[in-house]
Design an enzyme around this catalytic site. Structure first.
Site, mmCIF file in Angstrom:
data_model
loop_
_atom_site.group_PDB
_atom_site.id
_atom_site.type_symbol
_atom_site.label_atom_id
_atom_site.label_comp_id
_atom_site.label_asym_id
_atom_site.label_seq_id
_atom_site.Cartn_x
_atom_site.Cartn_y
_atom_site.Cartn_z
ATOM 1 C CB CYS A 13 -0.983 -0.040 1.170
ATOM 2 S SG CYS A 13 -2.372 1.067 0.919
ATOM 3 C CG HIS A 62 -3.564 -3.640 3.570
ATOM 4 N ND1 HIS A 62 -2.527 -3.097 4.299
ATOM 5 C CD2 HIS A 62 -4.195 -2.600 2.995
ATOM 6 C CE1 HIS A 62 -2.538 -1.778 4.190
ATOM 7 N NE2 HIS A 62 -3.549 -1.448 3.399
ATOM 8 C CD GLU A 98 -0.995 -5.951 5.780
ATOM 9 O OE1 GLU A 98 -0.910 -6.434 4.632
ATOM 10 O OE2 GLU A 98 -0.974 -4.718 5.990
HETATM 11 N N1 LIG Z 1 -3.234 1.807 3.773
HETATM 12 C C1 LIG Z 1 -2.322 2.617 3.250
HETATM 13 O O1 LIG Z 1 -1.115 2.390 3.279
HETATM 14 C C2 LIG Z 1 -2.867 3.912 2.698
HETATM 15 C C3 LIG Z 1 -1.829 4.751 2.015
HETATM 16 C C4 LIG Z 1 -2.369 6.122 1.658
HETATM 17 N N2 LIG Z 1 -2.648 6.844 2.872
HETATM 18 C C5 LIG Z 1 -3.644 5.958 0.813
HETATM 19 O O2 LIG Z 1 -4.714 6.338 1.226
HETATM 20 O O3 LIG Z 1 -3.574 5.476 -0.294
#
Ligand SMILES: NC(=O)CC[C@H](N)C(=O)O
Ligand SMILES: Nc1ncnc2c1ncn2[C@@H]1O[C@H](COP(=O)(O)OP(=O)(O)OP(=O)(O)O)[C@@H](O)[C@H]1O
Ligand SMILES: O=c1[nH]c(=O)c2[nH+]cn([C@@H]3O[C@H](COP(=O)(O)O)[C@@H](O)[C@H]3O)c2[nH]1
Ligand SMILES: [Mg+2]
Length: 584
Positions: free
Chosen positions: A108, A201, A203
């Site tokens: 992310c 994600h 995880e």
């Molecule tokens: N979950 C994250 O790592 C979000 C990364 C960034 N803040 C976004 O909104 O894309």
């Protein structure tokens, strides 16, 4: 903060190790958990870690000339973050990680950070993705190495997303290895450098194949040996219980006394049991005016243990909760527990307050005041050492969601036990479970011999029904929410769903709706029922099935019939994120 060199050398010498750099995501700790689960050791360090301080000598897939006796990390994972890479104050990685010759995986924000630093483009997107998404894998016949991340997976897979930014242009040399409907660069890879970036994600448990993706990276790509074989229960028994009991005894000293904040929830019960094992059989003597026998010597008929568990009735507990907890912990487990009725104080301070964060702060502060007053009373009453410590059953998710711990994580809500403490609090905290997740605490509870009923209780937040009565918390509103909740849980247990659901409760909404009862118009309040499935309470999904819906219908009619002031029941179907488990 630099990592301590001792810790790095000891563990890294024995195991292949993954370095996870934490940019403050709510899920950073879960990356560690998932990787350790399949037998690879990893360490979570703040994103501000300077690589030079780690003596980073890779021993993985690249030939490193400067190899010496230091054993380093086989790979680096960059976590998610609440920040946007283009924010002026956003955190950034020490770019040396990209020159080490080890594979790097960005998750992310980690992907966005890599893309941004390497000449790609990251922008706020029109179609933000929170929750489930279908990820379409793109295989490259001529580039088998970059296919390794999704080895064993084909076509579309279900992933969990939580982002508002996205990569809109990949950096030079990167190929697309997966897309979603709205994210054209949902996963990218650089074949020569062994860099991978994913927008989802892996995880969180709601990414069904997340474990496979992490394993493919760590084992398939980084070639880490799965030699970290510490079975969780063995680790908890040998390392955790014994070490913790010893640690508590050392901290408290030979005559020190401890008050314990005990709610009857699994966390504080496990913490209390540990404390009971550590110092519960150490007796402090009552001073001259023993209230039990009237004796005026130091030796009397009713010695007190050095551990004093206190259950505070804050006026927002569930139906009959205080009495049943006292029975279970006191009578059944032999823990020295006292129920302190402070309901009038709590409800008085909550009068007129509607803001969720203010409610939480008021409750947190009042809790501590009550504990300090009780500690002072016990101090006066008993001989032995002074009460200097307060035991709390704080868990890792309480910590990570409340304050910045390692890396810059966002405050989602102030969990009373962490964020709401008074600044001048005199008691020092003992929190034996601070690094553990709920499932680990449950395993610990079972090892400590706690009843299944206790071990598998749904969590109940410290601020209790106050954060489940939306709007102002009055005794009559609490009564409505309490009764609805009682009926809900009773029916869940009766229908055999209690263990399948991770957490369920009823909330009272601050709105009124029109209904018809006995041919007359009603204008009454609305109950929202919540039931979620989750492994770690960091992400959650609604509990749903066709049979469950039939049970819900029955519950709805019981609540409307039996709870005065309610004419409508709704079921909350949102996931976390973007919602949270509690409404406030
Ligand atoms: N979950 C994250 O790592 C979000 C990364 C960034 N803040 C976004 O909104 O894309
Ligand atoms: N009514 C209460 N009286 C005394 N201490 C409390 C009370 N409510 C909460 N606490 C303290 O705050 C901590 C955090 O509460 P939390 O609800 O997270 O944990 P728990 O109640 O022990 O377990 P669970 O999460 O399963 O409900 C508890 O472990 C306990 O130390
Ligand atoms: O001890 C606690 N003090 C609190 O202030 C608190 N607020 C939420 N919770 C519990 O934490 C888990 C995650 O909840 P949220 O998704 O609402 O943040 C869920 O299990 C919640 O019930 C709390 N526990
Ligand atoms: Mg609780």
């Amino acid at each position: 903060m630099a990592a301590t060199q001792d810790k790095v050398t000891q563990v890294n010498e024995l195991f292949d190790t993954v370095l996870i750099l934490d940019f403050g995501s709510q899920y950073s700790h879960l990356i560690t958990r998932r990787i350790r689960e399949f037998g690879v050791y990893c360490e979570l360090l703040p994103c501000t870690q300077k690589i030079a301080d780690l003596h980073f000598i890779p021993k993985g897939i690249f030939d490193v000339k400067a190899f010496n006796t230091w054993q380093g990390y086989e790979s680096v994972i960059l976590s998610g973050s609440p920040y946007s890479v283009y924010d002026v104050d956003s955190p950034h990685v020490d770019t040396v990680v990209f020159e080490l010759g080890v594979p790097v995986l960005g998750i992310c924000y980690g992907l966005q950070e890599m893309a941004n630093l390497m000449g790609g483009k990251v922008e706020a997107c029109d179609h933000r993705e929170y929750g489930h998404a279908a990820l379409t894998i793109t295989k490259h016949v001529d580039h088998p190495f970059i296919n390794l991340l999704f080895e064993g997976l084909e076509g579309d897979i279900q992933v969990w997303m939580s982002h508002g930014d996205q990569v809109t242009q990949a950096p030079p040399g990167f190929r697309i290895i997966a897309t979603t409907r709205t994210a054209p660069f949902a996963a990218v890879a650089h074949e020569e450098k062994h860099f991978f970036g994913i927008q989802f994600h892996p995880e969180v448990t709601h990414t069904v194949d997340g474990g496979t993706v992490l394993r493919n990276f760590v084992v398939g790509i980084c070639k880490c040996k799965t030699s970290w074989t510490m079975e969780i229960s063995k680790m908890l028994k040998d390392a955790f219980i014994d070490t913790e009991i010893q640690r508590i005894r050392t901290i408290v000293g030979p005559v020190g006394q401890v008050v314990g904040a005990v709610s009857g929830g699994v966390d504080s019960t496990v913490a209390a049991k540990l404390m009971h094992e550590a110092i519960g059989d150490r007796y402090a003597t009552y001073v001259c005016y023993c209230e039990h026998c009237g004796a005026d010597t130091l030796i009397c008929c009713h010695p007190a243990t050095s551990f004093h568990a206190i259950l505070v009735d804050n006026g927002v507990m569930r139906l009959n909760e205080c009495a049943s907890v006292k029975k279970m912990l006191g009578d059944k487990m032999g823990i020295n527990i006292e129920v302190v009725d402070a309901s009038a104080l709590f409800l008085g301070r909550l009068a007129g307050v509607t803001d969720p964060e203010r409610k939480r702060k008021i409750i947190g502060n009042t809790f501590i005041e009550v504990f300090e007053a009780e500690a002072a009373k016990i101090d006066k009453k008993t001989g032995g050492g002074k009460i200097e410590y307060l035991l709390q059953g704080t868990l890792y998710p309480d910590v990570i969601e409340s304050i910045s711990f390692k890396g810059p994580s966002a405050t989602i809500k102030t969990h009373h036990n962490v964020g709401g403490l008074l600044e001048d609090m005199k008691l020092k905290l003992i929190e034996p479970l601070r690094e553990l997740f709920k499932d680990e605490v449950r395993a610990l509870g079972t090892l400590l011999g706690l009843d299944d009923e206790l071990v598998w209780r749904h969590p109940f937040p410290g601020p209790g029904i106050a954060i489940r009565v939306l709007g102002e918390v009055t005794p009559s509103q609490v009564e409505i929410a309490r009764l609805a909740d009682h009926i809900y849980i009773e029916e869940i247990k009766r229908a055999g769903y209690y263990r399948q659901i991770s957490q369920a409760y009823a909330a009272l909404l601050p709105v009124k709706a029109v209904g018809v009862m006995g041919d007359a118009r009603t204008y009454e309040q609305v109950i929202a029922l919540r039931a979620v499935e989750t492994k770690d309470f960091m992400t959650a999904d609604v509990f749903a099935s066709a049979e469950w819906f039939l049970t819900l219908k029955k519950i709805s009619s019981r609540i409307i019939n039996e709870v005065k002031g309610v004419n409508r029941v709704v079921y909350d179907i949102s996931s976390k994120p973007p919602a949270t488990i509690e409404w406030e």
